[in-house]
Design a protein around this motif. Sequence first.
Motif, mmCIF file in Angstrom:
data_model
loop_
_atom_site.group_PDB
_atom_site.id
_atom_site.type_symbol
_atom_site.label_atom_id
_atom_site.label_comp_id
_atom_site.label_asym_id
_atom_site.label_seq_id
_atom_site.Cartn_x
_atom_site.Cartn_y
_atom_site.Cartn_z
ATOM 1 N N LEU A 1 0.817 -1.209 0.000
ATOM 2 C CA LEU A 1 0.000 0.000 0.000
ATOM 3 C C LEU A 1 0.854 1.263 0.000
ATOM 4 O O LEU A 1 0.528 2.258 -0.646
ATOM 5 C CB LEU A 1 -0.941 -0.007 1.197
ATOM 6 N N LYS A 2 1.955 1.240 0.742
ATOM 7 C CA LYS A 2 2.840 2.396 0.819
ATOM 8 C C LYS A 2 3.572 2.626 -0.504
ATOM 9 O O LYS A 2 3.733 3.760 -0.950
ATOM 10 C CB LYS A 2 3.860 2.190 1.940
ATOM 11 N N THR A 3 3.981 1.547 -1.184
ATOM 12 C CA THR A 3 4.732 1.657 -2.427
ATOM 13 C C THR A 3 3.855 2.123 -3.582
ATOM 14 O O THR A 3 4.247 2.981 -4.359
ATOM 15 C CB THR A 3 5.376 0.305 -2.789
ATOM 16 N N GLY A 4 2.668 1.568 -3.700
ATOM 17 C CA GLY A 4 1.778 1.951 -4.793
ATOM 18 C C GLY A 4 2.182 1.304 -6.109
ATOM 19 O O GLY A 4 3.040 0.418 -6.164
ATOM 20 N N LEU A 5 1.593 1.784 -7.208
ATOM 21 C CA LEU A 5 1.886 1.256 -8.539
ATOM 22 C C LEU A 5 3.219 1.776 -9.046
ATOM 23 O O LEU A 5 3.513 2.964 -8.913
ATOM 24 C CB LEU A 5 0.792 1.649 -9.528
ATOM 25 N N LEU A 6 3.994 0.901 -9.645
ATOM 26 C CA LEU A 6 5.287 1.283 -10.199
ATOM 27 C C LEU A 6 5.343 1.095 -11.715
ATOM 28 O O LEU A 6 6.399 1.198 -12.299
ATOM 29 C CB LEU A 6 6.405 0.459 -9.549
#
Length: 169
Positions: A9-14
């Motif tokens: 959730l913290k990283t998100g889409l990359l």
Amino acid sequence: MVRILLKILKTGLLTEPRPPLSPDAPGPFLAVGGSLAIRHVDAGSCNACELELHALNGSYYAPERDGLRFVASPRHADLLLVTGPVTRPMEQPLRDTHEAMASPKTVLAVGDCACHGGVFRGSPAVHNGVDGLFPGARKVPGCPPSPSAILQALRGLSRSDPAKPPSRA
């Protein structure tokens, strides 16, 4: 498990966004009522371009939405997609694959190696790309080219000449 979910959730889409279709051309292959059958041949590459093709063929880009599909037989193909610098042992199999395709046929070189030999250019073990084998082959440069660049090139094939590649509805 909670730690992993929080990290996701913290990283998100990359990933990069899927290239939108232009409003004036809703879909190059669907607009003519058919699809583009692609026969891919690895002519001695390092597999970087193949990784990008695998990414292109996934659900994120969804090439079937644009009428693009990869086929196992050259007899079913409209387009020969070549990756790699065309090693000497792969010259004849590549010619045989091209000959087995129905006319009209198109060749697309994907990656710097297929376009002009890339880092292997000048080596006696390679043919320096598809130019010598198939003059007039279309090219997607890059080492490796992104899935979106490959998709844009595939979409652009029918815009430049409606007779190439043919519609197979």
